[in-house]
Structure formats: C-alpha cells, structure tokens
Design a protein around this motif. Structure first.
Motif, mmCIF file in Angstrom:
data_model
loop_
_atom_site.group_PDB
_atom_site.id
_atom_site.type_symbol
_atom_site.label_atom_id
_atom_site.label_comp_id
_atom_site.label_asym_id
_atom_site.label_seq_id
_atom_site.Cartn_x
_atom_site.Cartn_y
_atom_site.Cartn_z
ATOM 1 N N ASP A 84 -118.188 13.179 -22.193
ATOM 2 C CA ASP A 84 -118.956 12.903 -23.561
ATOM 3 C C ASP A 84 -118.358 11.408 -24.293
ATOM 4 O O ASP A 84 -117.436 10.762 -23.839
ATOM 5 N N ALA A 85 -119.391 11.040 -24.909
ATOM 6 C CA ALA A 85 -119.140 9.789 -25.747
ATOM 7 C C ALA A 85 -117.968 9.493 -26.258
ATOM 8 O O ALA A 85 -117.320 8.534 -26.294
ATOM 9 N N THR A 86 -117.363 10.683 -27.018
ATOM 10 C CA THR A 86 -116.039 10.611 -27.695
ATOM 11 C C THR A 86 -114.958 10.259 -26.416
ATOM 12 O O THR A 86 -113.817 9.837 -27.207
ATOM 13 N N ALA A 87 -115.232 10.648 -25.468
ATOM 14 C CA ALA A 87 -114.256 10.409 -24.271
ATOM 15 C C ALA A 87 -114.300 9.186 -23.636
ATOM 16 O O ALA A 87 -113.786 8.972 -22.198
ATOM 17 N N GLY A 88 -115.272 8.377 -23.765
ATOM 18 C CA GLY A 88 -115.562 7.116 -23.113
ATOM 19 C C GLY A 88 -116.940 7.373 -22.217
ATOM 20 O O GLY A 88 -117.029 6.350 -21.274
ATOM 21 N N ALA A 89 -117.626 8.344 -22.276
ATOM 22 C CA ALA A 89 -118.639 8.528 -21.555
ATOM 23 C C ALA A 89 -118.493 8.190 -20.309
ATOM 24 O O ALA A 89 -119.171 7.432 -19.598
ATOM 25 N N GLN A 90 -117.514 8.879 -19.412
ATOM 26 C CA GLN A 90 -117.331 8.519 -18.176
ATOM 27 C C GLN A 90 -118.343 9.605 -17.182
ATOM 28 O O GLN A 90 -117.549 10.397 -16.825
ATOM 29 N N THR A 91 -119.423 9.027 -17.118
ATOM 30 C CA THR A 91 -120.436 10.247 -16.474
ATOM 31 C C THR A 91 -120.338 10.157 -15.113
ATOM 32 O O THR A 91 -121.005 10.801 -14.383
ATOM 33 N N THR A 92 -119.479 9.246 -14.430
ATOM 34 C CA THR A 92 -119.294 9.437 -13.004
ATOM 35 C C THR A 92 -118.253 10.686 -12.476
ATOM 36 O O THR A 92 -118.107 10.963 -11.431
ATOM 37 N N ILE A 93 -117.632 11.033 -13.720
ATOM 38 C CA ILE A 93 -116.657 12.143 -13.442
ATOM 39 C C ILE A 93 -117.541 13.590 -13.329
ATOM 40 O O ILE A 93 -118.172 13.784 -14.223
#
Lengths: 290, 226
Positions: free
Chosen positions: A205-214
């Motif tokens: 999520d964006a609020t958690a840094g948008a770590q979309t590779t996870i």
C-alpha cells in the motif's frame, strides 16, 4: 485421550522406548496415578514429560516441549501487536482498515496463547509470559510492518519445523472438545501463513511505501528489509534449507526436472521451508529482548 | 468404516471408465464398489495404512487448482485490475509446480499414471468472465485446499510425507489470503474461528465440496480417518 496410542506411536519411532522407561507396567501405573490427580486436559502433556525424562532432554522431542516453544512464539507475537496498537509513534499511521487488520491478527495470537496455555495446563513454562522489548520496531509504520512480516514468516517456518515432532495421535481434551495436537499445530501454521500473506499485502500500500514487488508468498530468499536469517537456512541445512530452495523430495531441481521449465522465483515461492527451534530462537533474540 | 473395499484395476481403459487405485486390506471378503468411482486406497495388501492414498488426494487437489488457473489465465476477464493477472499467473505456476511435483514423487503410484488422459475438470458453476467471479472461485478453491491439508496431516504415517505436504500447505494458505483480499479487503481472517484455528477438513468433507468440479464420483471410503 489417546494415551496408549501415543505410546504405540513412540514405539514405532523408538522401538526401545519401553526399555528406556523402567518397566512398562510401572510406567503405566505412574501415568495412571498422574491422570487421577491431574485435570484431564493436562494428562497428555504429563505423559510427554514422562517420556522427556526417560529419554533425556532431547530437543523438542515431545509435545510438551513443542507446545511450550509454540507458546513462547505466540506470546511474543501477541505482545508485539499489543505494543504496536498502543504505540504513540503509530497512532497517526496505523489507522482505519490497517488498524482493524492488526487488531484481528492480535486477536488470533491471543486465542493461540489461550489455547496453548489451556492445553499445557500446569506444564506451561514459564508460567507467566516474559516481557518483550522490541527496540525501535514501532518507530515508523513501515518498520512495524517489516517486523510483522518477519515474525509471521518465522512463525510459519517454526511450526513447520516442529510438525514431525508431534505424534499424529497425540490429543488433548478441553471443555469436552478433543483436539488432535498435530492438527492444531497445522491449523495455527495455516493462520500464521494467512497473516504473513496479509501483512505482505499491506506493505504494497502507498501508506507503507508502495512496495509492490513484495508478494504474499516468499520469492527466493528475499527478505524485503527483514533480517536475512528469517529466510536463510537452518540447522541442519539439509533438513531446513533457505527459502530459495528449488530442490524437493529428492528431485534436484524443480526448475528443469518436472517436464517443463519453471522459474526459480516460482519454484521457491511454491514451497515454504521449515526451520529448527534453535535458529528460530536465535532470530527472535536478534531483534527482541526477552 | 469402509476400509475394506478393494479394487483391482486392469489395463489401459482406466481413463475411460474407472479410475481407482489398486489396493486391498486384510478383509477376506472385499466389498466391490460400483464402477466410475475414484477411491484412493490408503491401506496396503495387509491392511496397514500407507500414505499413497493421501498423497493421491493431495495430487488431485493440485490438479484441480492448476486446471482452474490455467483456464483463467488463458482467458482472463476483461475487468481485472492492474497487477491481478500477474497474481493469477503466479498462482497458476505455483499450482502447476505442486501438481507436477506430486506426480513425480508418486510415480507409478499416481492414480492416473496409466490413464490415457488426465481428468477434465468442469468449472461451469463459476462465473469466470468477471474479476469478482474469478476471485470468488479462487477463494473457494484455495480455502478448500488449505482446510484439506490441515486435516490430512495427521493421516500421514511417514514424517517425510507430512513435511512435504506442510511445505505446500502454508503456500495454499497464502494463496487463500490473497484471494480473500481480492474478493473483499481485509477478509483474510474469514475462515479462522474464535479459537484462533483455521479450518481443517476430512477427505470426506473435501470430496463433497469438490465433487461438482470432478467428472467422476469421488469416494473417501478407502482413506484412513485417523
């Protein structure tokens, strides 16, 4: 209560079990005396203790030791989420649906603590939960979720690592409900995996840094900022390989030997690996003081 | 219990009519079961429990899930959100790997090892033309899978087999959590009871749930129950 089944199961793995006990008859008499004195729920665990005594202190070789180890991990997780939900540093960021999700997870961990405590009865050790200090884990929302991922993924590995140490017929009865202890362990194992997947999803999520590779699953031994040891090999490494493992069931490489080609990302993600209790405890103590 | 039923399958016509595992117990008068029944046997010729039946049961579940995702990814719904096809593709590949892995370790003991063609599953009860329908179906299948593995562990007699299935089991739970998220945000705990435990189902319970997708009558009568 499957007392005799437990003995029979132990005889299968250790044919000399009865020799280790002084006499079969006296052992059973002793157990009989015990179960008269103790609550029904605690009796199977007392049996575990009897075997533990007879065999010397082997590492988590009986249900009591396994359940106390599980209790420590659940107490740690419950304390972790309880402290997070109370942390002033997270008040502004751990909000809305995210806070609700963490409360849900906290509730599951508390249920695990309560169930394990009830099953262990007077054999719960230590009797009271230790105090856990998570250092700077709650400094930021991102840091909190990184720790949460580490604890949940480690929890999955820890339960899997003990599955073979619980006799498949061992059971405990609580309030009239009989629980098969191996099934309970697998059910908790499954819950930890659902938690891990959800926490990993939250990190995108964006609020958690948008770590979309996870991804919800573990790709190779990618630690995503958690301690590398969480995804590394245990001891012995042949039994507890790193999460990047692509060899299963005697098949050297599942990427090339299953009739088609699969990526190492997919093969490693398709299997979660277990971890021994010593490595798990070392990981826990590397980030938590208790 | 009906552990006594005993099947003997001959020849290559297995796929056409009857897919059963050879196996019998010590019962002197085995009770035949009707044809067109798929019944994995969890007992050897002397009536001792063996893990082949439960491993075949797991194999069938992976076949079912792999077939589902193959179908979805081959013709994905038009309204998938960004990133969802990547998820579905990963899910397909994980299930293919599970399927091929179990097939490999079962070898000639795989229930369909001498079948002319694998079973063809039917997913007509699902709506696979919308993302909502696809994820609802995925959630249903993954929850069944997770509960099946949770219930099957205690039925295995060889520790190595337990550990092999446990490695797959937690991945199924991860899949299930994602599918829940896609169906309804933050519903990852929907299957977890007040006791903090996820579902565990017996083979009999699971067969009832997956029967609609399987083109042959399933029977758990020859699988262990304890």
């Amino acid at each position: 209560m499957n007392l005799f089944n437990i003995i029979s199961e132990l005889e299968k793995v250790d044919p000399e079990i009865m020799d280790r006990l002084t006499h079969r008859r006296s052992a059973l008499n002793a157990l009989g005396d015990l179960s008269k004195k103790m609550a029904l729920a605690a009796a199977p665990i007392a049996i575990g203790s009897a075997f533990n005594k007879a065999m010397g202190q082997q590492t988590l070789a009986d249900p009591t030791a396994v359940l106390n180890y599980a209790l420590l991990l659940e107490r740690l997780e419950y304390s972790f989420y309880t402290q997070a939900l109370a942390a002033p540093t997270l008040t502004a960021t751990l909000t809305g649906a995210a806070r609700t999700a963490i409360q849900t997870i906290q509730g599951h961990e508390l249920a695990h603590v309560n169930l394990l405590t009830a099953v262990l009865g007077s054999n719960a050790s230590p009797a009271q939960s230790p105090t856990f200090n998570f250092g700077s884990a709650f400094a930021t929302y991102q840091s909190f979720l990184t720790f949460a991922q580490a604890f949940e993924d480690t929890g999955v590995r820890a339960y899997k690592g003990q599955a073979g140490n619980i006799p498949r017929t061992a059971s405990a009865t609580l309030s009239g409900t009989t629980y098969n202890l191996l099934t309970v362990a697998l059910q908790i194992h499954s819950v930890e995996a659902r938690h891990a997947a959800h926490v990993r999803y939250m990190r995108r999520d964006a609020t958690a840094g948008a770590q979309t590779t996870i991804m919800p699953w573990i790709v190779n031994a990618d630690s995503n900022g958690a301690p590398a040891a969480v995804y590394g090999a245990g001891n012995p490494a042949a039994t507890f390989p790193a999460e990047s493992n692509i060899s299963q069931g005697g098949i050297t490489s599942l990427t090339t030997m299953l009739g088609a080609t699969y990526t190492a990302d997919d093969v490693s993600a398709a299997f979660d690996e277990g971890l021994d209790n010593t490595t798990v405890t070392t990981i826990a103590r590397s980030v938590v003081t208790f | 219990m009906q552990r006594r039923s005993f099947f003997k399958v001959a020849g290559a016509s297995v796929a056409a009519s009857t897919l059963v595992l050879a196996g019998c117990s010590d019962d002197p008068e085995p009770t035949p079961v009707a044809e067109n029944v798929l019944a994995f046997s969890g007992f050897n010729s002397t009536g001792q429990p063996i893990d082949d039946g439960i491993l075949n049961y797991a194999y069938l579940l992976t076949q079912l899930e792999a077939a589902f995702y193959l179908k979805v990814v081959a013709a994905p719904p038009a309204d998938l959100q960004p990133g969802e096809l990547a998820y579905l593709t990963d899910l397909r590949d994980h299930e293919l790997i599970h399927r091929e892995y179990l097939k490999a370790i079962l070898g000639s003991k795989a229930y369909d090892s001498s079948a002319a063609a694998p079973l063809e599953f039917t997913f007509t009860s699902f709506t696979l033309t919308t993302r909502a329908g696809v994820w609802a179906a995925a959630q249903q299948l993954e929850d069944i899978g997770a509960a099946a593995y949770n219930g099957a562990g205690k039925l295995l007699t060889v520790t190595a087999n337990l550990l092999a299935l446990a490695k797959i089991a937690s991945v199924e739970s991860r899949h299930a959590a994602l599918a829940h998220e896609m169906v309804q945000a933050d519903s990852f705990g929907a299957t977890i009871g007040a006791d903090g435990l996820d579902d565990a189902k017996t083979p009999t319970e699971v067969f009832v749930l997956i029967q609609p997708f399987v083109p042959i009558k399933l029977s758990a009568a020859n699988l262990p129950t304890t």
